[in-house]
Design a protein around this motif. Structure first.
Motif, PDB file in Angstrom:
ATOM      1  N   SER A 144      31.074  43.416  23.463  1.00  0.00           N
ATOM      2  CA  SER A 144      32.357  43.860  22.909  1.00  0.00           C
ATOM      3  C   SER A 144      33.157  42.683  22.369  1.00  0.00           C
ATOM      4  O   SER A 144      33.767  42.763  21.292  1.00  0.00           O
ATOM      5  CB  SER A 144      33.161  44.611  23.975  1.00  0.00           C
ATOM      6  OG  SER A 144      32.513  45.791  24.372  1.00  0.00           O
ATOM      7  N   TYR A 145      33.180  41.576  23.128  1.00  0.00           N
ATOM      8  CA  TYR A 145      33.897  40.387  22.662  1.00  0.00           C
ATOM      9  C   TYR A 145      33.264  39.827  21.391  1.00  0.00           C
ATOM     10  O   TYR A 145      33.969  39.362  20.485  1.00  0.00           O
ATOM     11  CB  TYR A 145      33.911  39.314  23.752  1.00  0.00           C
ATOM     12  CG  TYR A 145      35.123  39.382  24.642  1.00  0.00           C
ATOM     13  CD1 TYR A 145      36.370  38.947  24.189  1.00  0.00           C
ATOM     14  CD2 TYR A 145      35.038  39.870  25.939  1.00  0.00           C
ATOM     15  CE1 TYR A 145      37.490  38.998  25.003  1.00  0.00           C
ATOM     16  CE2 TYR A 145      36.146  39.940  26.768  1.00  0.00           C
ATOM     17  CZ  TYR A 145      37.378  39.499  26.287  1.00  0.00           C
ATOM     18  OH  TYR A 145      38.493  39.563  27.102  1.00  0.00           O
ATOM     19  N   LYS A 146      31.925  39.872  21.330  1.00  0.00           N
ATOM     20  CA  LYS A 146      31.242  39.358  20.148  1.00  0.00           C
ATOM     21  C   LYS A 146      31.553  40.195  18.905  1.00  0.00           C
ATOM     22  O   LYS A 146      31.560  39.675  17.787  1.00  0.00           O
ATOM     23  CB  LYS A 146      29.729  39.314  20.396  1.00  0.00           C
ATOM     24  CG  LYS A 146      29.269  38.205  21.345  1.00  0.00           C
ATOM     25  CD  LYS A 146      27.770  38.232  21.535  1.00  0.00           C
ATOM     26  CE  LYS A 146      27.289  37.055  22.352  1.00  0.00           C
ATOM     27  NZ  LYS A 146      27.458  35.763  21.638  1.00  0.00           N
ATOM     28  N   SER A 147      31.783  41.486  19.095  1.00  0.00           N
ATOM     29  CA  SER A 147      32.059  42.374  17.959  1.00  0.00           C
ATOM     30  C   SER A 147      33.544  42.499  17.659  1.00  0.00           C
ATOM     31  O   SER A 147      33.944  43.263  16.774  1.00  0.00           O
ATOM     32  CB  SER A 147      31.481  43.757  18.230  1.00  0.00           C
ATOM     33  OG  SER A 147      32.123  44.367  19.341  1.00  0.00           O
ATOM     34  N   LEU A 154      41.074  43.568  20.812  1.00  0.00           N
ATOM     35  CA  LEU A 154      41.081  42.576  21.883  1.00  0.00           C
ATOM     36  C   LEU A 154      41.493  43.205  23.216  1.00  0.00           C
ATOM     37  O   LEU A 154      40.957  42.851  24.277  1.00  0.00           O
ATOM     38  CB  LEU A 154      42.029  41.427  21.530  1.00  0.00           C
ATOM     39  CG  LEU A 154      42.076  40.256  22.522  1.00  0.00           C
ATOM     40  CD1 LEU A 154      40.695  39.644  22.690  1.00  0.00           C
ATOM     41  CD2 LEU A 154      43.086  39.212  22.054  1.00  0.00           C
ATOM     42  N   SER A 155      42.415  44.161  23.178  1.00  0.00           N
ATOM     43  CA  SER A 155      42.864  44.811  24.400  1.00  0.00           C
ATOM     44  C   SER A 155      41.724  45.606  25.055  1.00  0.00           C
ATOM     45  O   SER A 155      41.568  45.591  26.280  1.00  0.00           O
ATOM     46  CB  SER A 155      44.047  45.738  24.116  1.00  0.00           C
ATOM     47  OG  SER A 155      43.690  46.737  23.172  1.00  0.00           O
ATOM     48  N   THR A 156      40.904  46.263  24.229  1.00  0.00           N
ATOM     49  CA  THR A 156      39.758  47.002  24.762  1.00  0.00           C
ATOM     50  C   THR A 156      38.769  46.049  25.406  1.00  0.00           C
ATOM     51  O   THR A 156      38.226  46.330  26.499  1.00  0.00           O
ATOM     52  CB  THR A 156      39.054  47.798  23.643  1.00  0.00           C
ATOM     53  OG1 THR A 156      39.968  48.751  23.104  1.00  0.00           O
ATOM     54  CG2 THR A 156      37.832  48.522  24.185  1.00  0.00           C
ATOM     55  N   MET A 161      36.244  43.822  30.278  1.00  0.00           N
ATOM     56  CA  MET A 161      35.877  42.645  31.066  1.00  0.00           C
ATOM     57  C   MET A 161      36.548  42.666  32.436  1.00  0.00           C
ATOM     58  O   MET A 161      35.940  42.266  33.442  1.00  0.00           O
ATOM     59  CB  MET A 161      36.253  41.368  30.307  1.00  0.00           C
ATOM     60  CG  MET A 161      35.791  40.092  31.004  1.00  0.00           C
ATOM     61  SD  MET A 161      34.001  40.046  31.304  1.00  0.00           S
ATOM     62  CE  MET A 161      33.383  39.699  29.644  1.00  0.00           C
ATOM     63  N   PHE A 162      37.776  43.153  32.502  1.00  0.00           N
ATOM     64  CA  PHE A 162      38.476  43.246  33.781  1.00  0.00           C
ATOM     65  C   PHE A 162      37.745  44.202  34.719  1.00  0.00           C
ATOM     66  O   PHE A 162      37.518  43.892  35.899  1.00  0.00           O
ATOM     67  CB  PHE A 162      39.913  43.719  33.573  1.00  0.00           C
ATOM     68  CG  PHE A 162      40.654  43.991  34.859  1.00  0.00           C
ATOM     69  CD1 PHE A 162      41.142  42.948  35.634  1.00  0.00           C
ATOM     70  CD2 PHE A 162      40.857  45.297  35.299  1.00  0.00           C
ATOM     71  CE1 PHE A 162      41.815  43.193  36.818  1.00  0.00           C
ATOM     72  CE2 PHE A 162      41.527  45.548  36.473  1.00  0.00           C
ATOM     73  CZ  PHE A 162      42.009  44.494  37.243  1.00  0.00           C
ATOM     74  N   ILE A 163      37.365  45.368  34.198  1.00  0.00           N
ATOM     75  CA  ILE A 163      36.646  46.346  35.021  1.00  0.00           C
ATOM     76  C   ILE A 163      35.312  45.761  35.477  1.00  0.00           C
ATOM     77  O   ILE A 163      34.903  45.916  36.637  1.00  0.00           O
ATOM     78  CB  ILE A 163      36.428  47.655  34.246  1.00  0.00           C
ATOM     79  CG1 ILE A 163      37.763  48.322  33.937  1.00  0.00           C
ATOM     80  CG2 ILE A 163      35.540  48.614  35.050  1.00  0.00           C
ATOM     81  CD1 ILE A 163      37.661  49.542  33.030  1.00  0.00           C
ATOM     82  N   PHE A 216      33.292  53.759  31.274  1.00  0.00           N
ATOM     83  CA  PHE A 216      32.787  54.693  30.270  1.00  0.00           C
ATOM     84  C   PHE A 216      33.932  55.409  29.550  1.00  0.00           C
ATOM     85  O   PHE A 216      33.758  55.871  28.422  1.00  0.00           O
ATOM     86  CB  PHE A 216      31.841  55.705  30.908  1.00  0.00           C
ATOM     87  CG  PHE A 216      30.472  55.151  31.194  1.00  0.00           C
ATOM     88  CD1 PHE A 216      29.615  54.848  30.150  1.00  0.00           C
ATOM     89  CD2 PHE A 216      30.050  54.923  32.491  1.00  0.00           C
ATOM     90  CE1 PHE A 216      28.346  54.335  30.392  1.00  0.00           C
ATOM     91  CE2 PHE A 216      28.787  54.406  32.746  1.00  0.00           C
ATOM     92  CZ  PHE A 216      27.930  54.111  31.696  1.00  0.00           C
ATOM     93  N   LEU A 217      35.084  55.471  30.180  1.00  0.00           N
ATOM     94  CA  LEU A 217      36.246  56.065  29.542  1.00  0.00           C
ATOM     95  C   LEU A 217      36.649  55.267  28.308  1.00  0.00           C
ATOM     96  O   LEU A 217      37.152  55.828  27.323  1.00  0.00           O
ATOM     97  CB  LEU A 217      37.407  56.129  30.538  1.00  0.00           C
ATOM     98  CG  LEU A 217      38.554  57.101  30.245  1.00  0.00           C
ATOM     99  CD1 LEU A 217      38.051  58.540  30.223  1.00  0.00           C
ATOM    100  CD2 LEU A 217      39.644  56.953  31.311  1.00  0.00           C
ATOM    101  N   THR A 218      36.398  53.954  28.314  1.00  0.00           N
ATOM    102  CA  THR A 218      36.745  53.109  27.171  1.00  0.00           C
ATOM    103  C   THR A 218      35.824  53.330  25.980  1.00  0.00           C
ATOM    104  O   THR A 218      36.101  52.835  24.880  1.00  0.00           O
ATOM    105  CB  THR A 218      36.714  51.617  27.549  1.00  0.00           C
ATOM    106  OG1 THR A 218      35.360  51.203  27.813  1.00  0.00           O
ATOM    107  CG2 THR A 218      37.570  51.344  28.778  1.00  0.00           C
TER     108      THR A 218
END
Length: 238
Positions: A144-147, A154-156, A161-163, A216-218
């Motif tokens: 996700s960070y790479k894309s 960035l918030s997503t 990453m936090f989860i 998975f909600l994200t």
């Protein structure tokens, strides 16, 4: 609601709601049947005895299939995005797919082999589900960070990453404390031997399980722009 679930967004949404219902319904039935202590039973404890064992087995099996479908769809999404705008080696995506499917396979084992009936097989399935599931979320967070910012905000990325970090931090004490428990039982009280180990591992288990659900909600927003097409081809004369 229909706008919210446009495209393939219904898939991760159904996975999240169905899995949450599986945990909650099994817990409520087990507690009302007085098969487990209401305070922090293991997830598997809530599906070890009839009638909740039937509910747990059926619902978790379907969750495993939903999880596999969601993970494969996510794999195809990243594959297409990477072809449009290269941001990561395809190997990461493939490894992520394998990790996720192995985790779903572990869920299927957990659902099929009850904790009290075949504990070794059940525990092995749980280990696969939790460890490979955590690794899947971690690798997905890196992708996700790479894309970002082309395909993810960035918030997503930070939420994912936090989860992942919380799940990684919880899965280790969960395994360690569970391995230190010398007895297998459904009803615990503070005077029992290994009670502290049980509490710590149970807290971590529920943390990791609901970490998967929130992760998975994200995916819902990403799946909104995806459509499913089924084509049929015949060979020879009809």
């Amino acid at each position: 609601m229909l706008r919210f679930l446009k495209g393939m967004a219904f898939l991760p949404f159904l996975l999240v709601t169905w899995s949450s219902a599986a945990f909650i319904i099994s817990y409520v039935v087990a507690v009302l049947s007085r098969h487990v202590n209401p305070f922090l039973p293991y997830i598997s404890d809530t599906g070890a005895t009839p009638p909740e064992s039937g509910i747990f087995g059926f619902m978790i099996t379907f969750s495993a299939f939903l999880g596999a479908a969601t993970i494969y769809t996510r794999y195809k999404i990243i594959e297409k995005q990477n072809q449009t705008c290269y941001f990561s080696t395809p190997v990461f995506n493939l490894v992520s797919l394998v990790l996720g499917l192995v985790g779903c396979f572990g869920m299927g084992i957990v659902a099929s082999f009850q904790e009290l009936a075949v504990p070794v097989v059940h525990d092995g399935g749980a280990l696969l589900a939790f460890v490979f599931g955590v690794l899947y979320t971690l690798l997905q967070s890196i992708i996700s960070y790479k894309s970002c910012p082309q395909w993810n905000s960035l918030s997503t990325c930070r939420i994912r990453m936090f989860i992942s970090a919380v799940a990684c931090a919880a899965v280790i004490p969960m395994i360690v404390c569970a391995s230190l428990i010398s007895i297998t039982k459904l009803e615990w009280n503070p005077r029992d031997k290994d009670y502290i180990y049980h509490i710590v591992s149970a807290v971590c288990e529920w943390t990791v399980a609901f970490g998967f659900i929130f992760y998975f909600l994200t995916f819902i927003k990403d799946f909104q722009s995806i459509t499913l097409r089924i084509s049929a081809e015949t060979n020879g004369d009809v």
